[in-house]
Enzyme design. Structure first.
Site: not given
Ligand code: ACO
Length: 324
Positions: A111, A251, A281
């Protein structure tokens, strides 16, 4: 100094909303909106590849700059979704837009690809190697998403953005750049198969190894840290403070990461450009799409200071300060 003299962007017409995703995986509009800020994303059709959107964004940037493609001396494309392993997407774009004189290079910095490209292009222009360079960030991430994995498929979208860099006047242009990386954390966000480590085979396909794998929570924490540090460091390099920043263009991965970055440099959200609600994203394309929108919407005026900050797979990160 090195100036940005034109920008352009392109995104597929097809919109996939959170409500559409509710019918595909076990998720909800509410979960996606509150955890990420995303409402919808664009999805390329089966005949559209990264170079198609990249070329479209490039044509719009050329038109904006009032330049012809033959004036380009180099094309740099940041992408993790090239049309194919080789030739590079930059070569394909060169051919599509007819930039016959241009040298061609892809950057694999996740990214952060567009920010890496800006920094590289600025350096090449600064040393007098070139005077006009096209930098593109372009992705068709929806083609490498596992549509059965709710952890990733709700986050990403497709699009392309481009900027033309040109030798400019003193006192205006790119004031400072900063780049960084940490290869030890690469496995937290990766596409495991299809390269020389795990060439494509029936087994890699069966094991779904040609799709994005991400440890979301770990990526989140690293992104917050690295984007905050990048914002602070590049402002220091430019000899500026947060008070000088008119617009932060981060980003667009997650609204909570963006808010944390703004908070780190004590910048109100009114000074932050956010469009991830409409695009999700788009990896290397996210900053150049946002930059193009902000310019076209009149949010950037002459003399303004913009701060661009990225974080991505690798891990990689980087930032750029521009005076317009
Ligand atoms: N719908 C419903 N529930 C979901 C989903 C979904 N789409 N995805 C995950 N969950 C659940 C998980 O299974 C988990 O359930 P559990 O507690 O029963 O195991 C729960 O939601 C919480 O998951 P977390 O991973 O703790 O949620 P978090 O608050 O961290 O949010 C997210 C997840 C949105 C992916 C976040 O971690 C994030 O944005 N991370 C960065 C991702 C990112 O920016 N990536 C790209 C950056 S680099 C690039 O751009 C290439």
């Amino acid at each position: 100094m090195v100036e940005i003299v034109g920008t352009g962007s392109s995104a597929p017409e097809k919109v996939l909303t959170n409500f559409d995703l509710e019918k595909m995986v076990d998720t909800s509009d509410e979960w996606i909106r509150t955890r990420t800020g995303i409402r919808e994303r664009r999805v390329a059709d089966k005949d559209t590849a990264t170079s198609d959107m990249a070329a479209q964004a490039a044509r719009r940037a050329l038109e904006d700059a009032g330049m012809g493609a033959e004036e380009l001396e180099m094309i740099i494309v940041g992408t993790v979704t090239p049309d194919m392993n080789f030739p590079s997407t930059a070569c394909l774009v060169q051919d599509k837009i007819g930039a016959k004189r241009a040298a061609v290079l892809d950057i694999g910095a996740g990214c952060s690809g567009f920010i890496y490209g800006l920094s590289l292009a600025r350096g090449l222009i600064d040393i007098g190697e070139y005077s006009t360079v096209l930098v593109i960030g372009a992705e068709t991430l929806t083609k490498i998403l596992d549509w059965e994995d709710r952890n990733t498929c709700v986050l990403f979208g497709d699009g392309a953005g481009a900027a033309i860099l040109h030798t400019g006047d003193k006192g205006r242009g790119i004031l400072a750049t900063y780049l960084g990386g940490d290869g030890s954390l690469g496995a937290l966000l990766a596409l495991p198969a299809g390269g020389s480590r795990l060439p494509a085979s029936h087994q890699t396909v069966e094991e779904r190894l040609h799709y994005i794998k991400m440890a979301g929570n770990e990526v989140f924490k690293s992104a917050v840290r690295a984007m905050g540090k990048s914002a602070v460091t590049v402002l220091e390099k430019a000899g500026l403070s947060n008070q000088d920043v008119d617009l932060l263009i981060p980003h667009q991965a997650n609204l909570r990461i963006i808010q944390a970055t703004a908070k780190r440099i004590d910048l109100p959200m009114e000074k932050v450009y956010v469009n991830l609600d409409r695009y999700g994203n788009t990896s290397a394309a996210s900053i150049p799409i946002a930059l193009d929108e902000a310019r076209r919407n009149g949010l950037i005026k002459k003399g303004d200071i913009s701060l661009l900050v990225a974080f991505g797979a690798g891990f990689t990160w980087g930032s750029v300060v521009i005076k317009w």
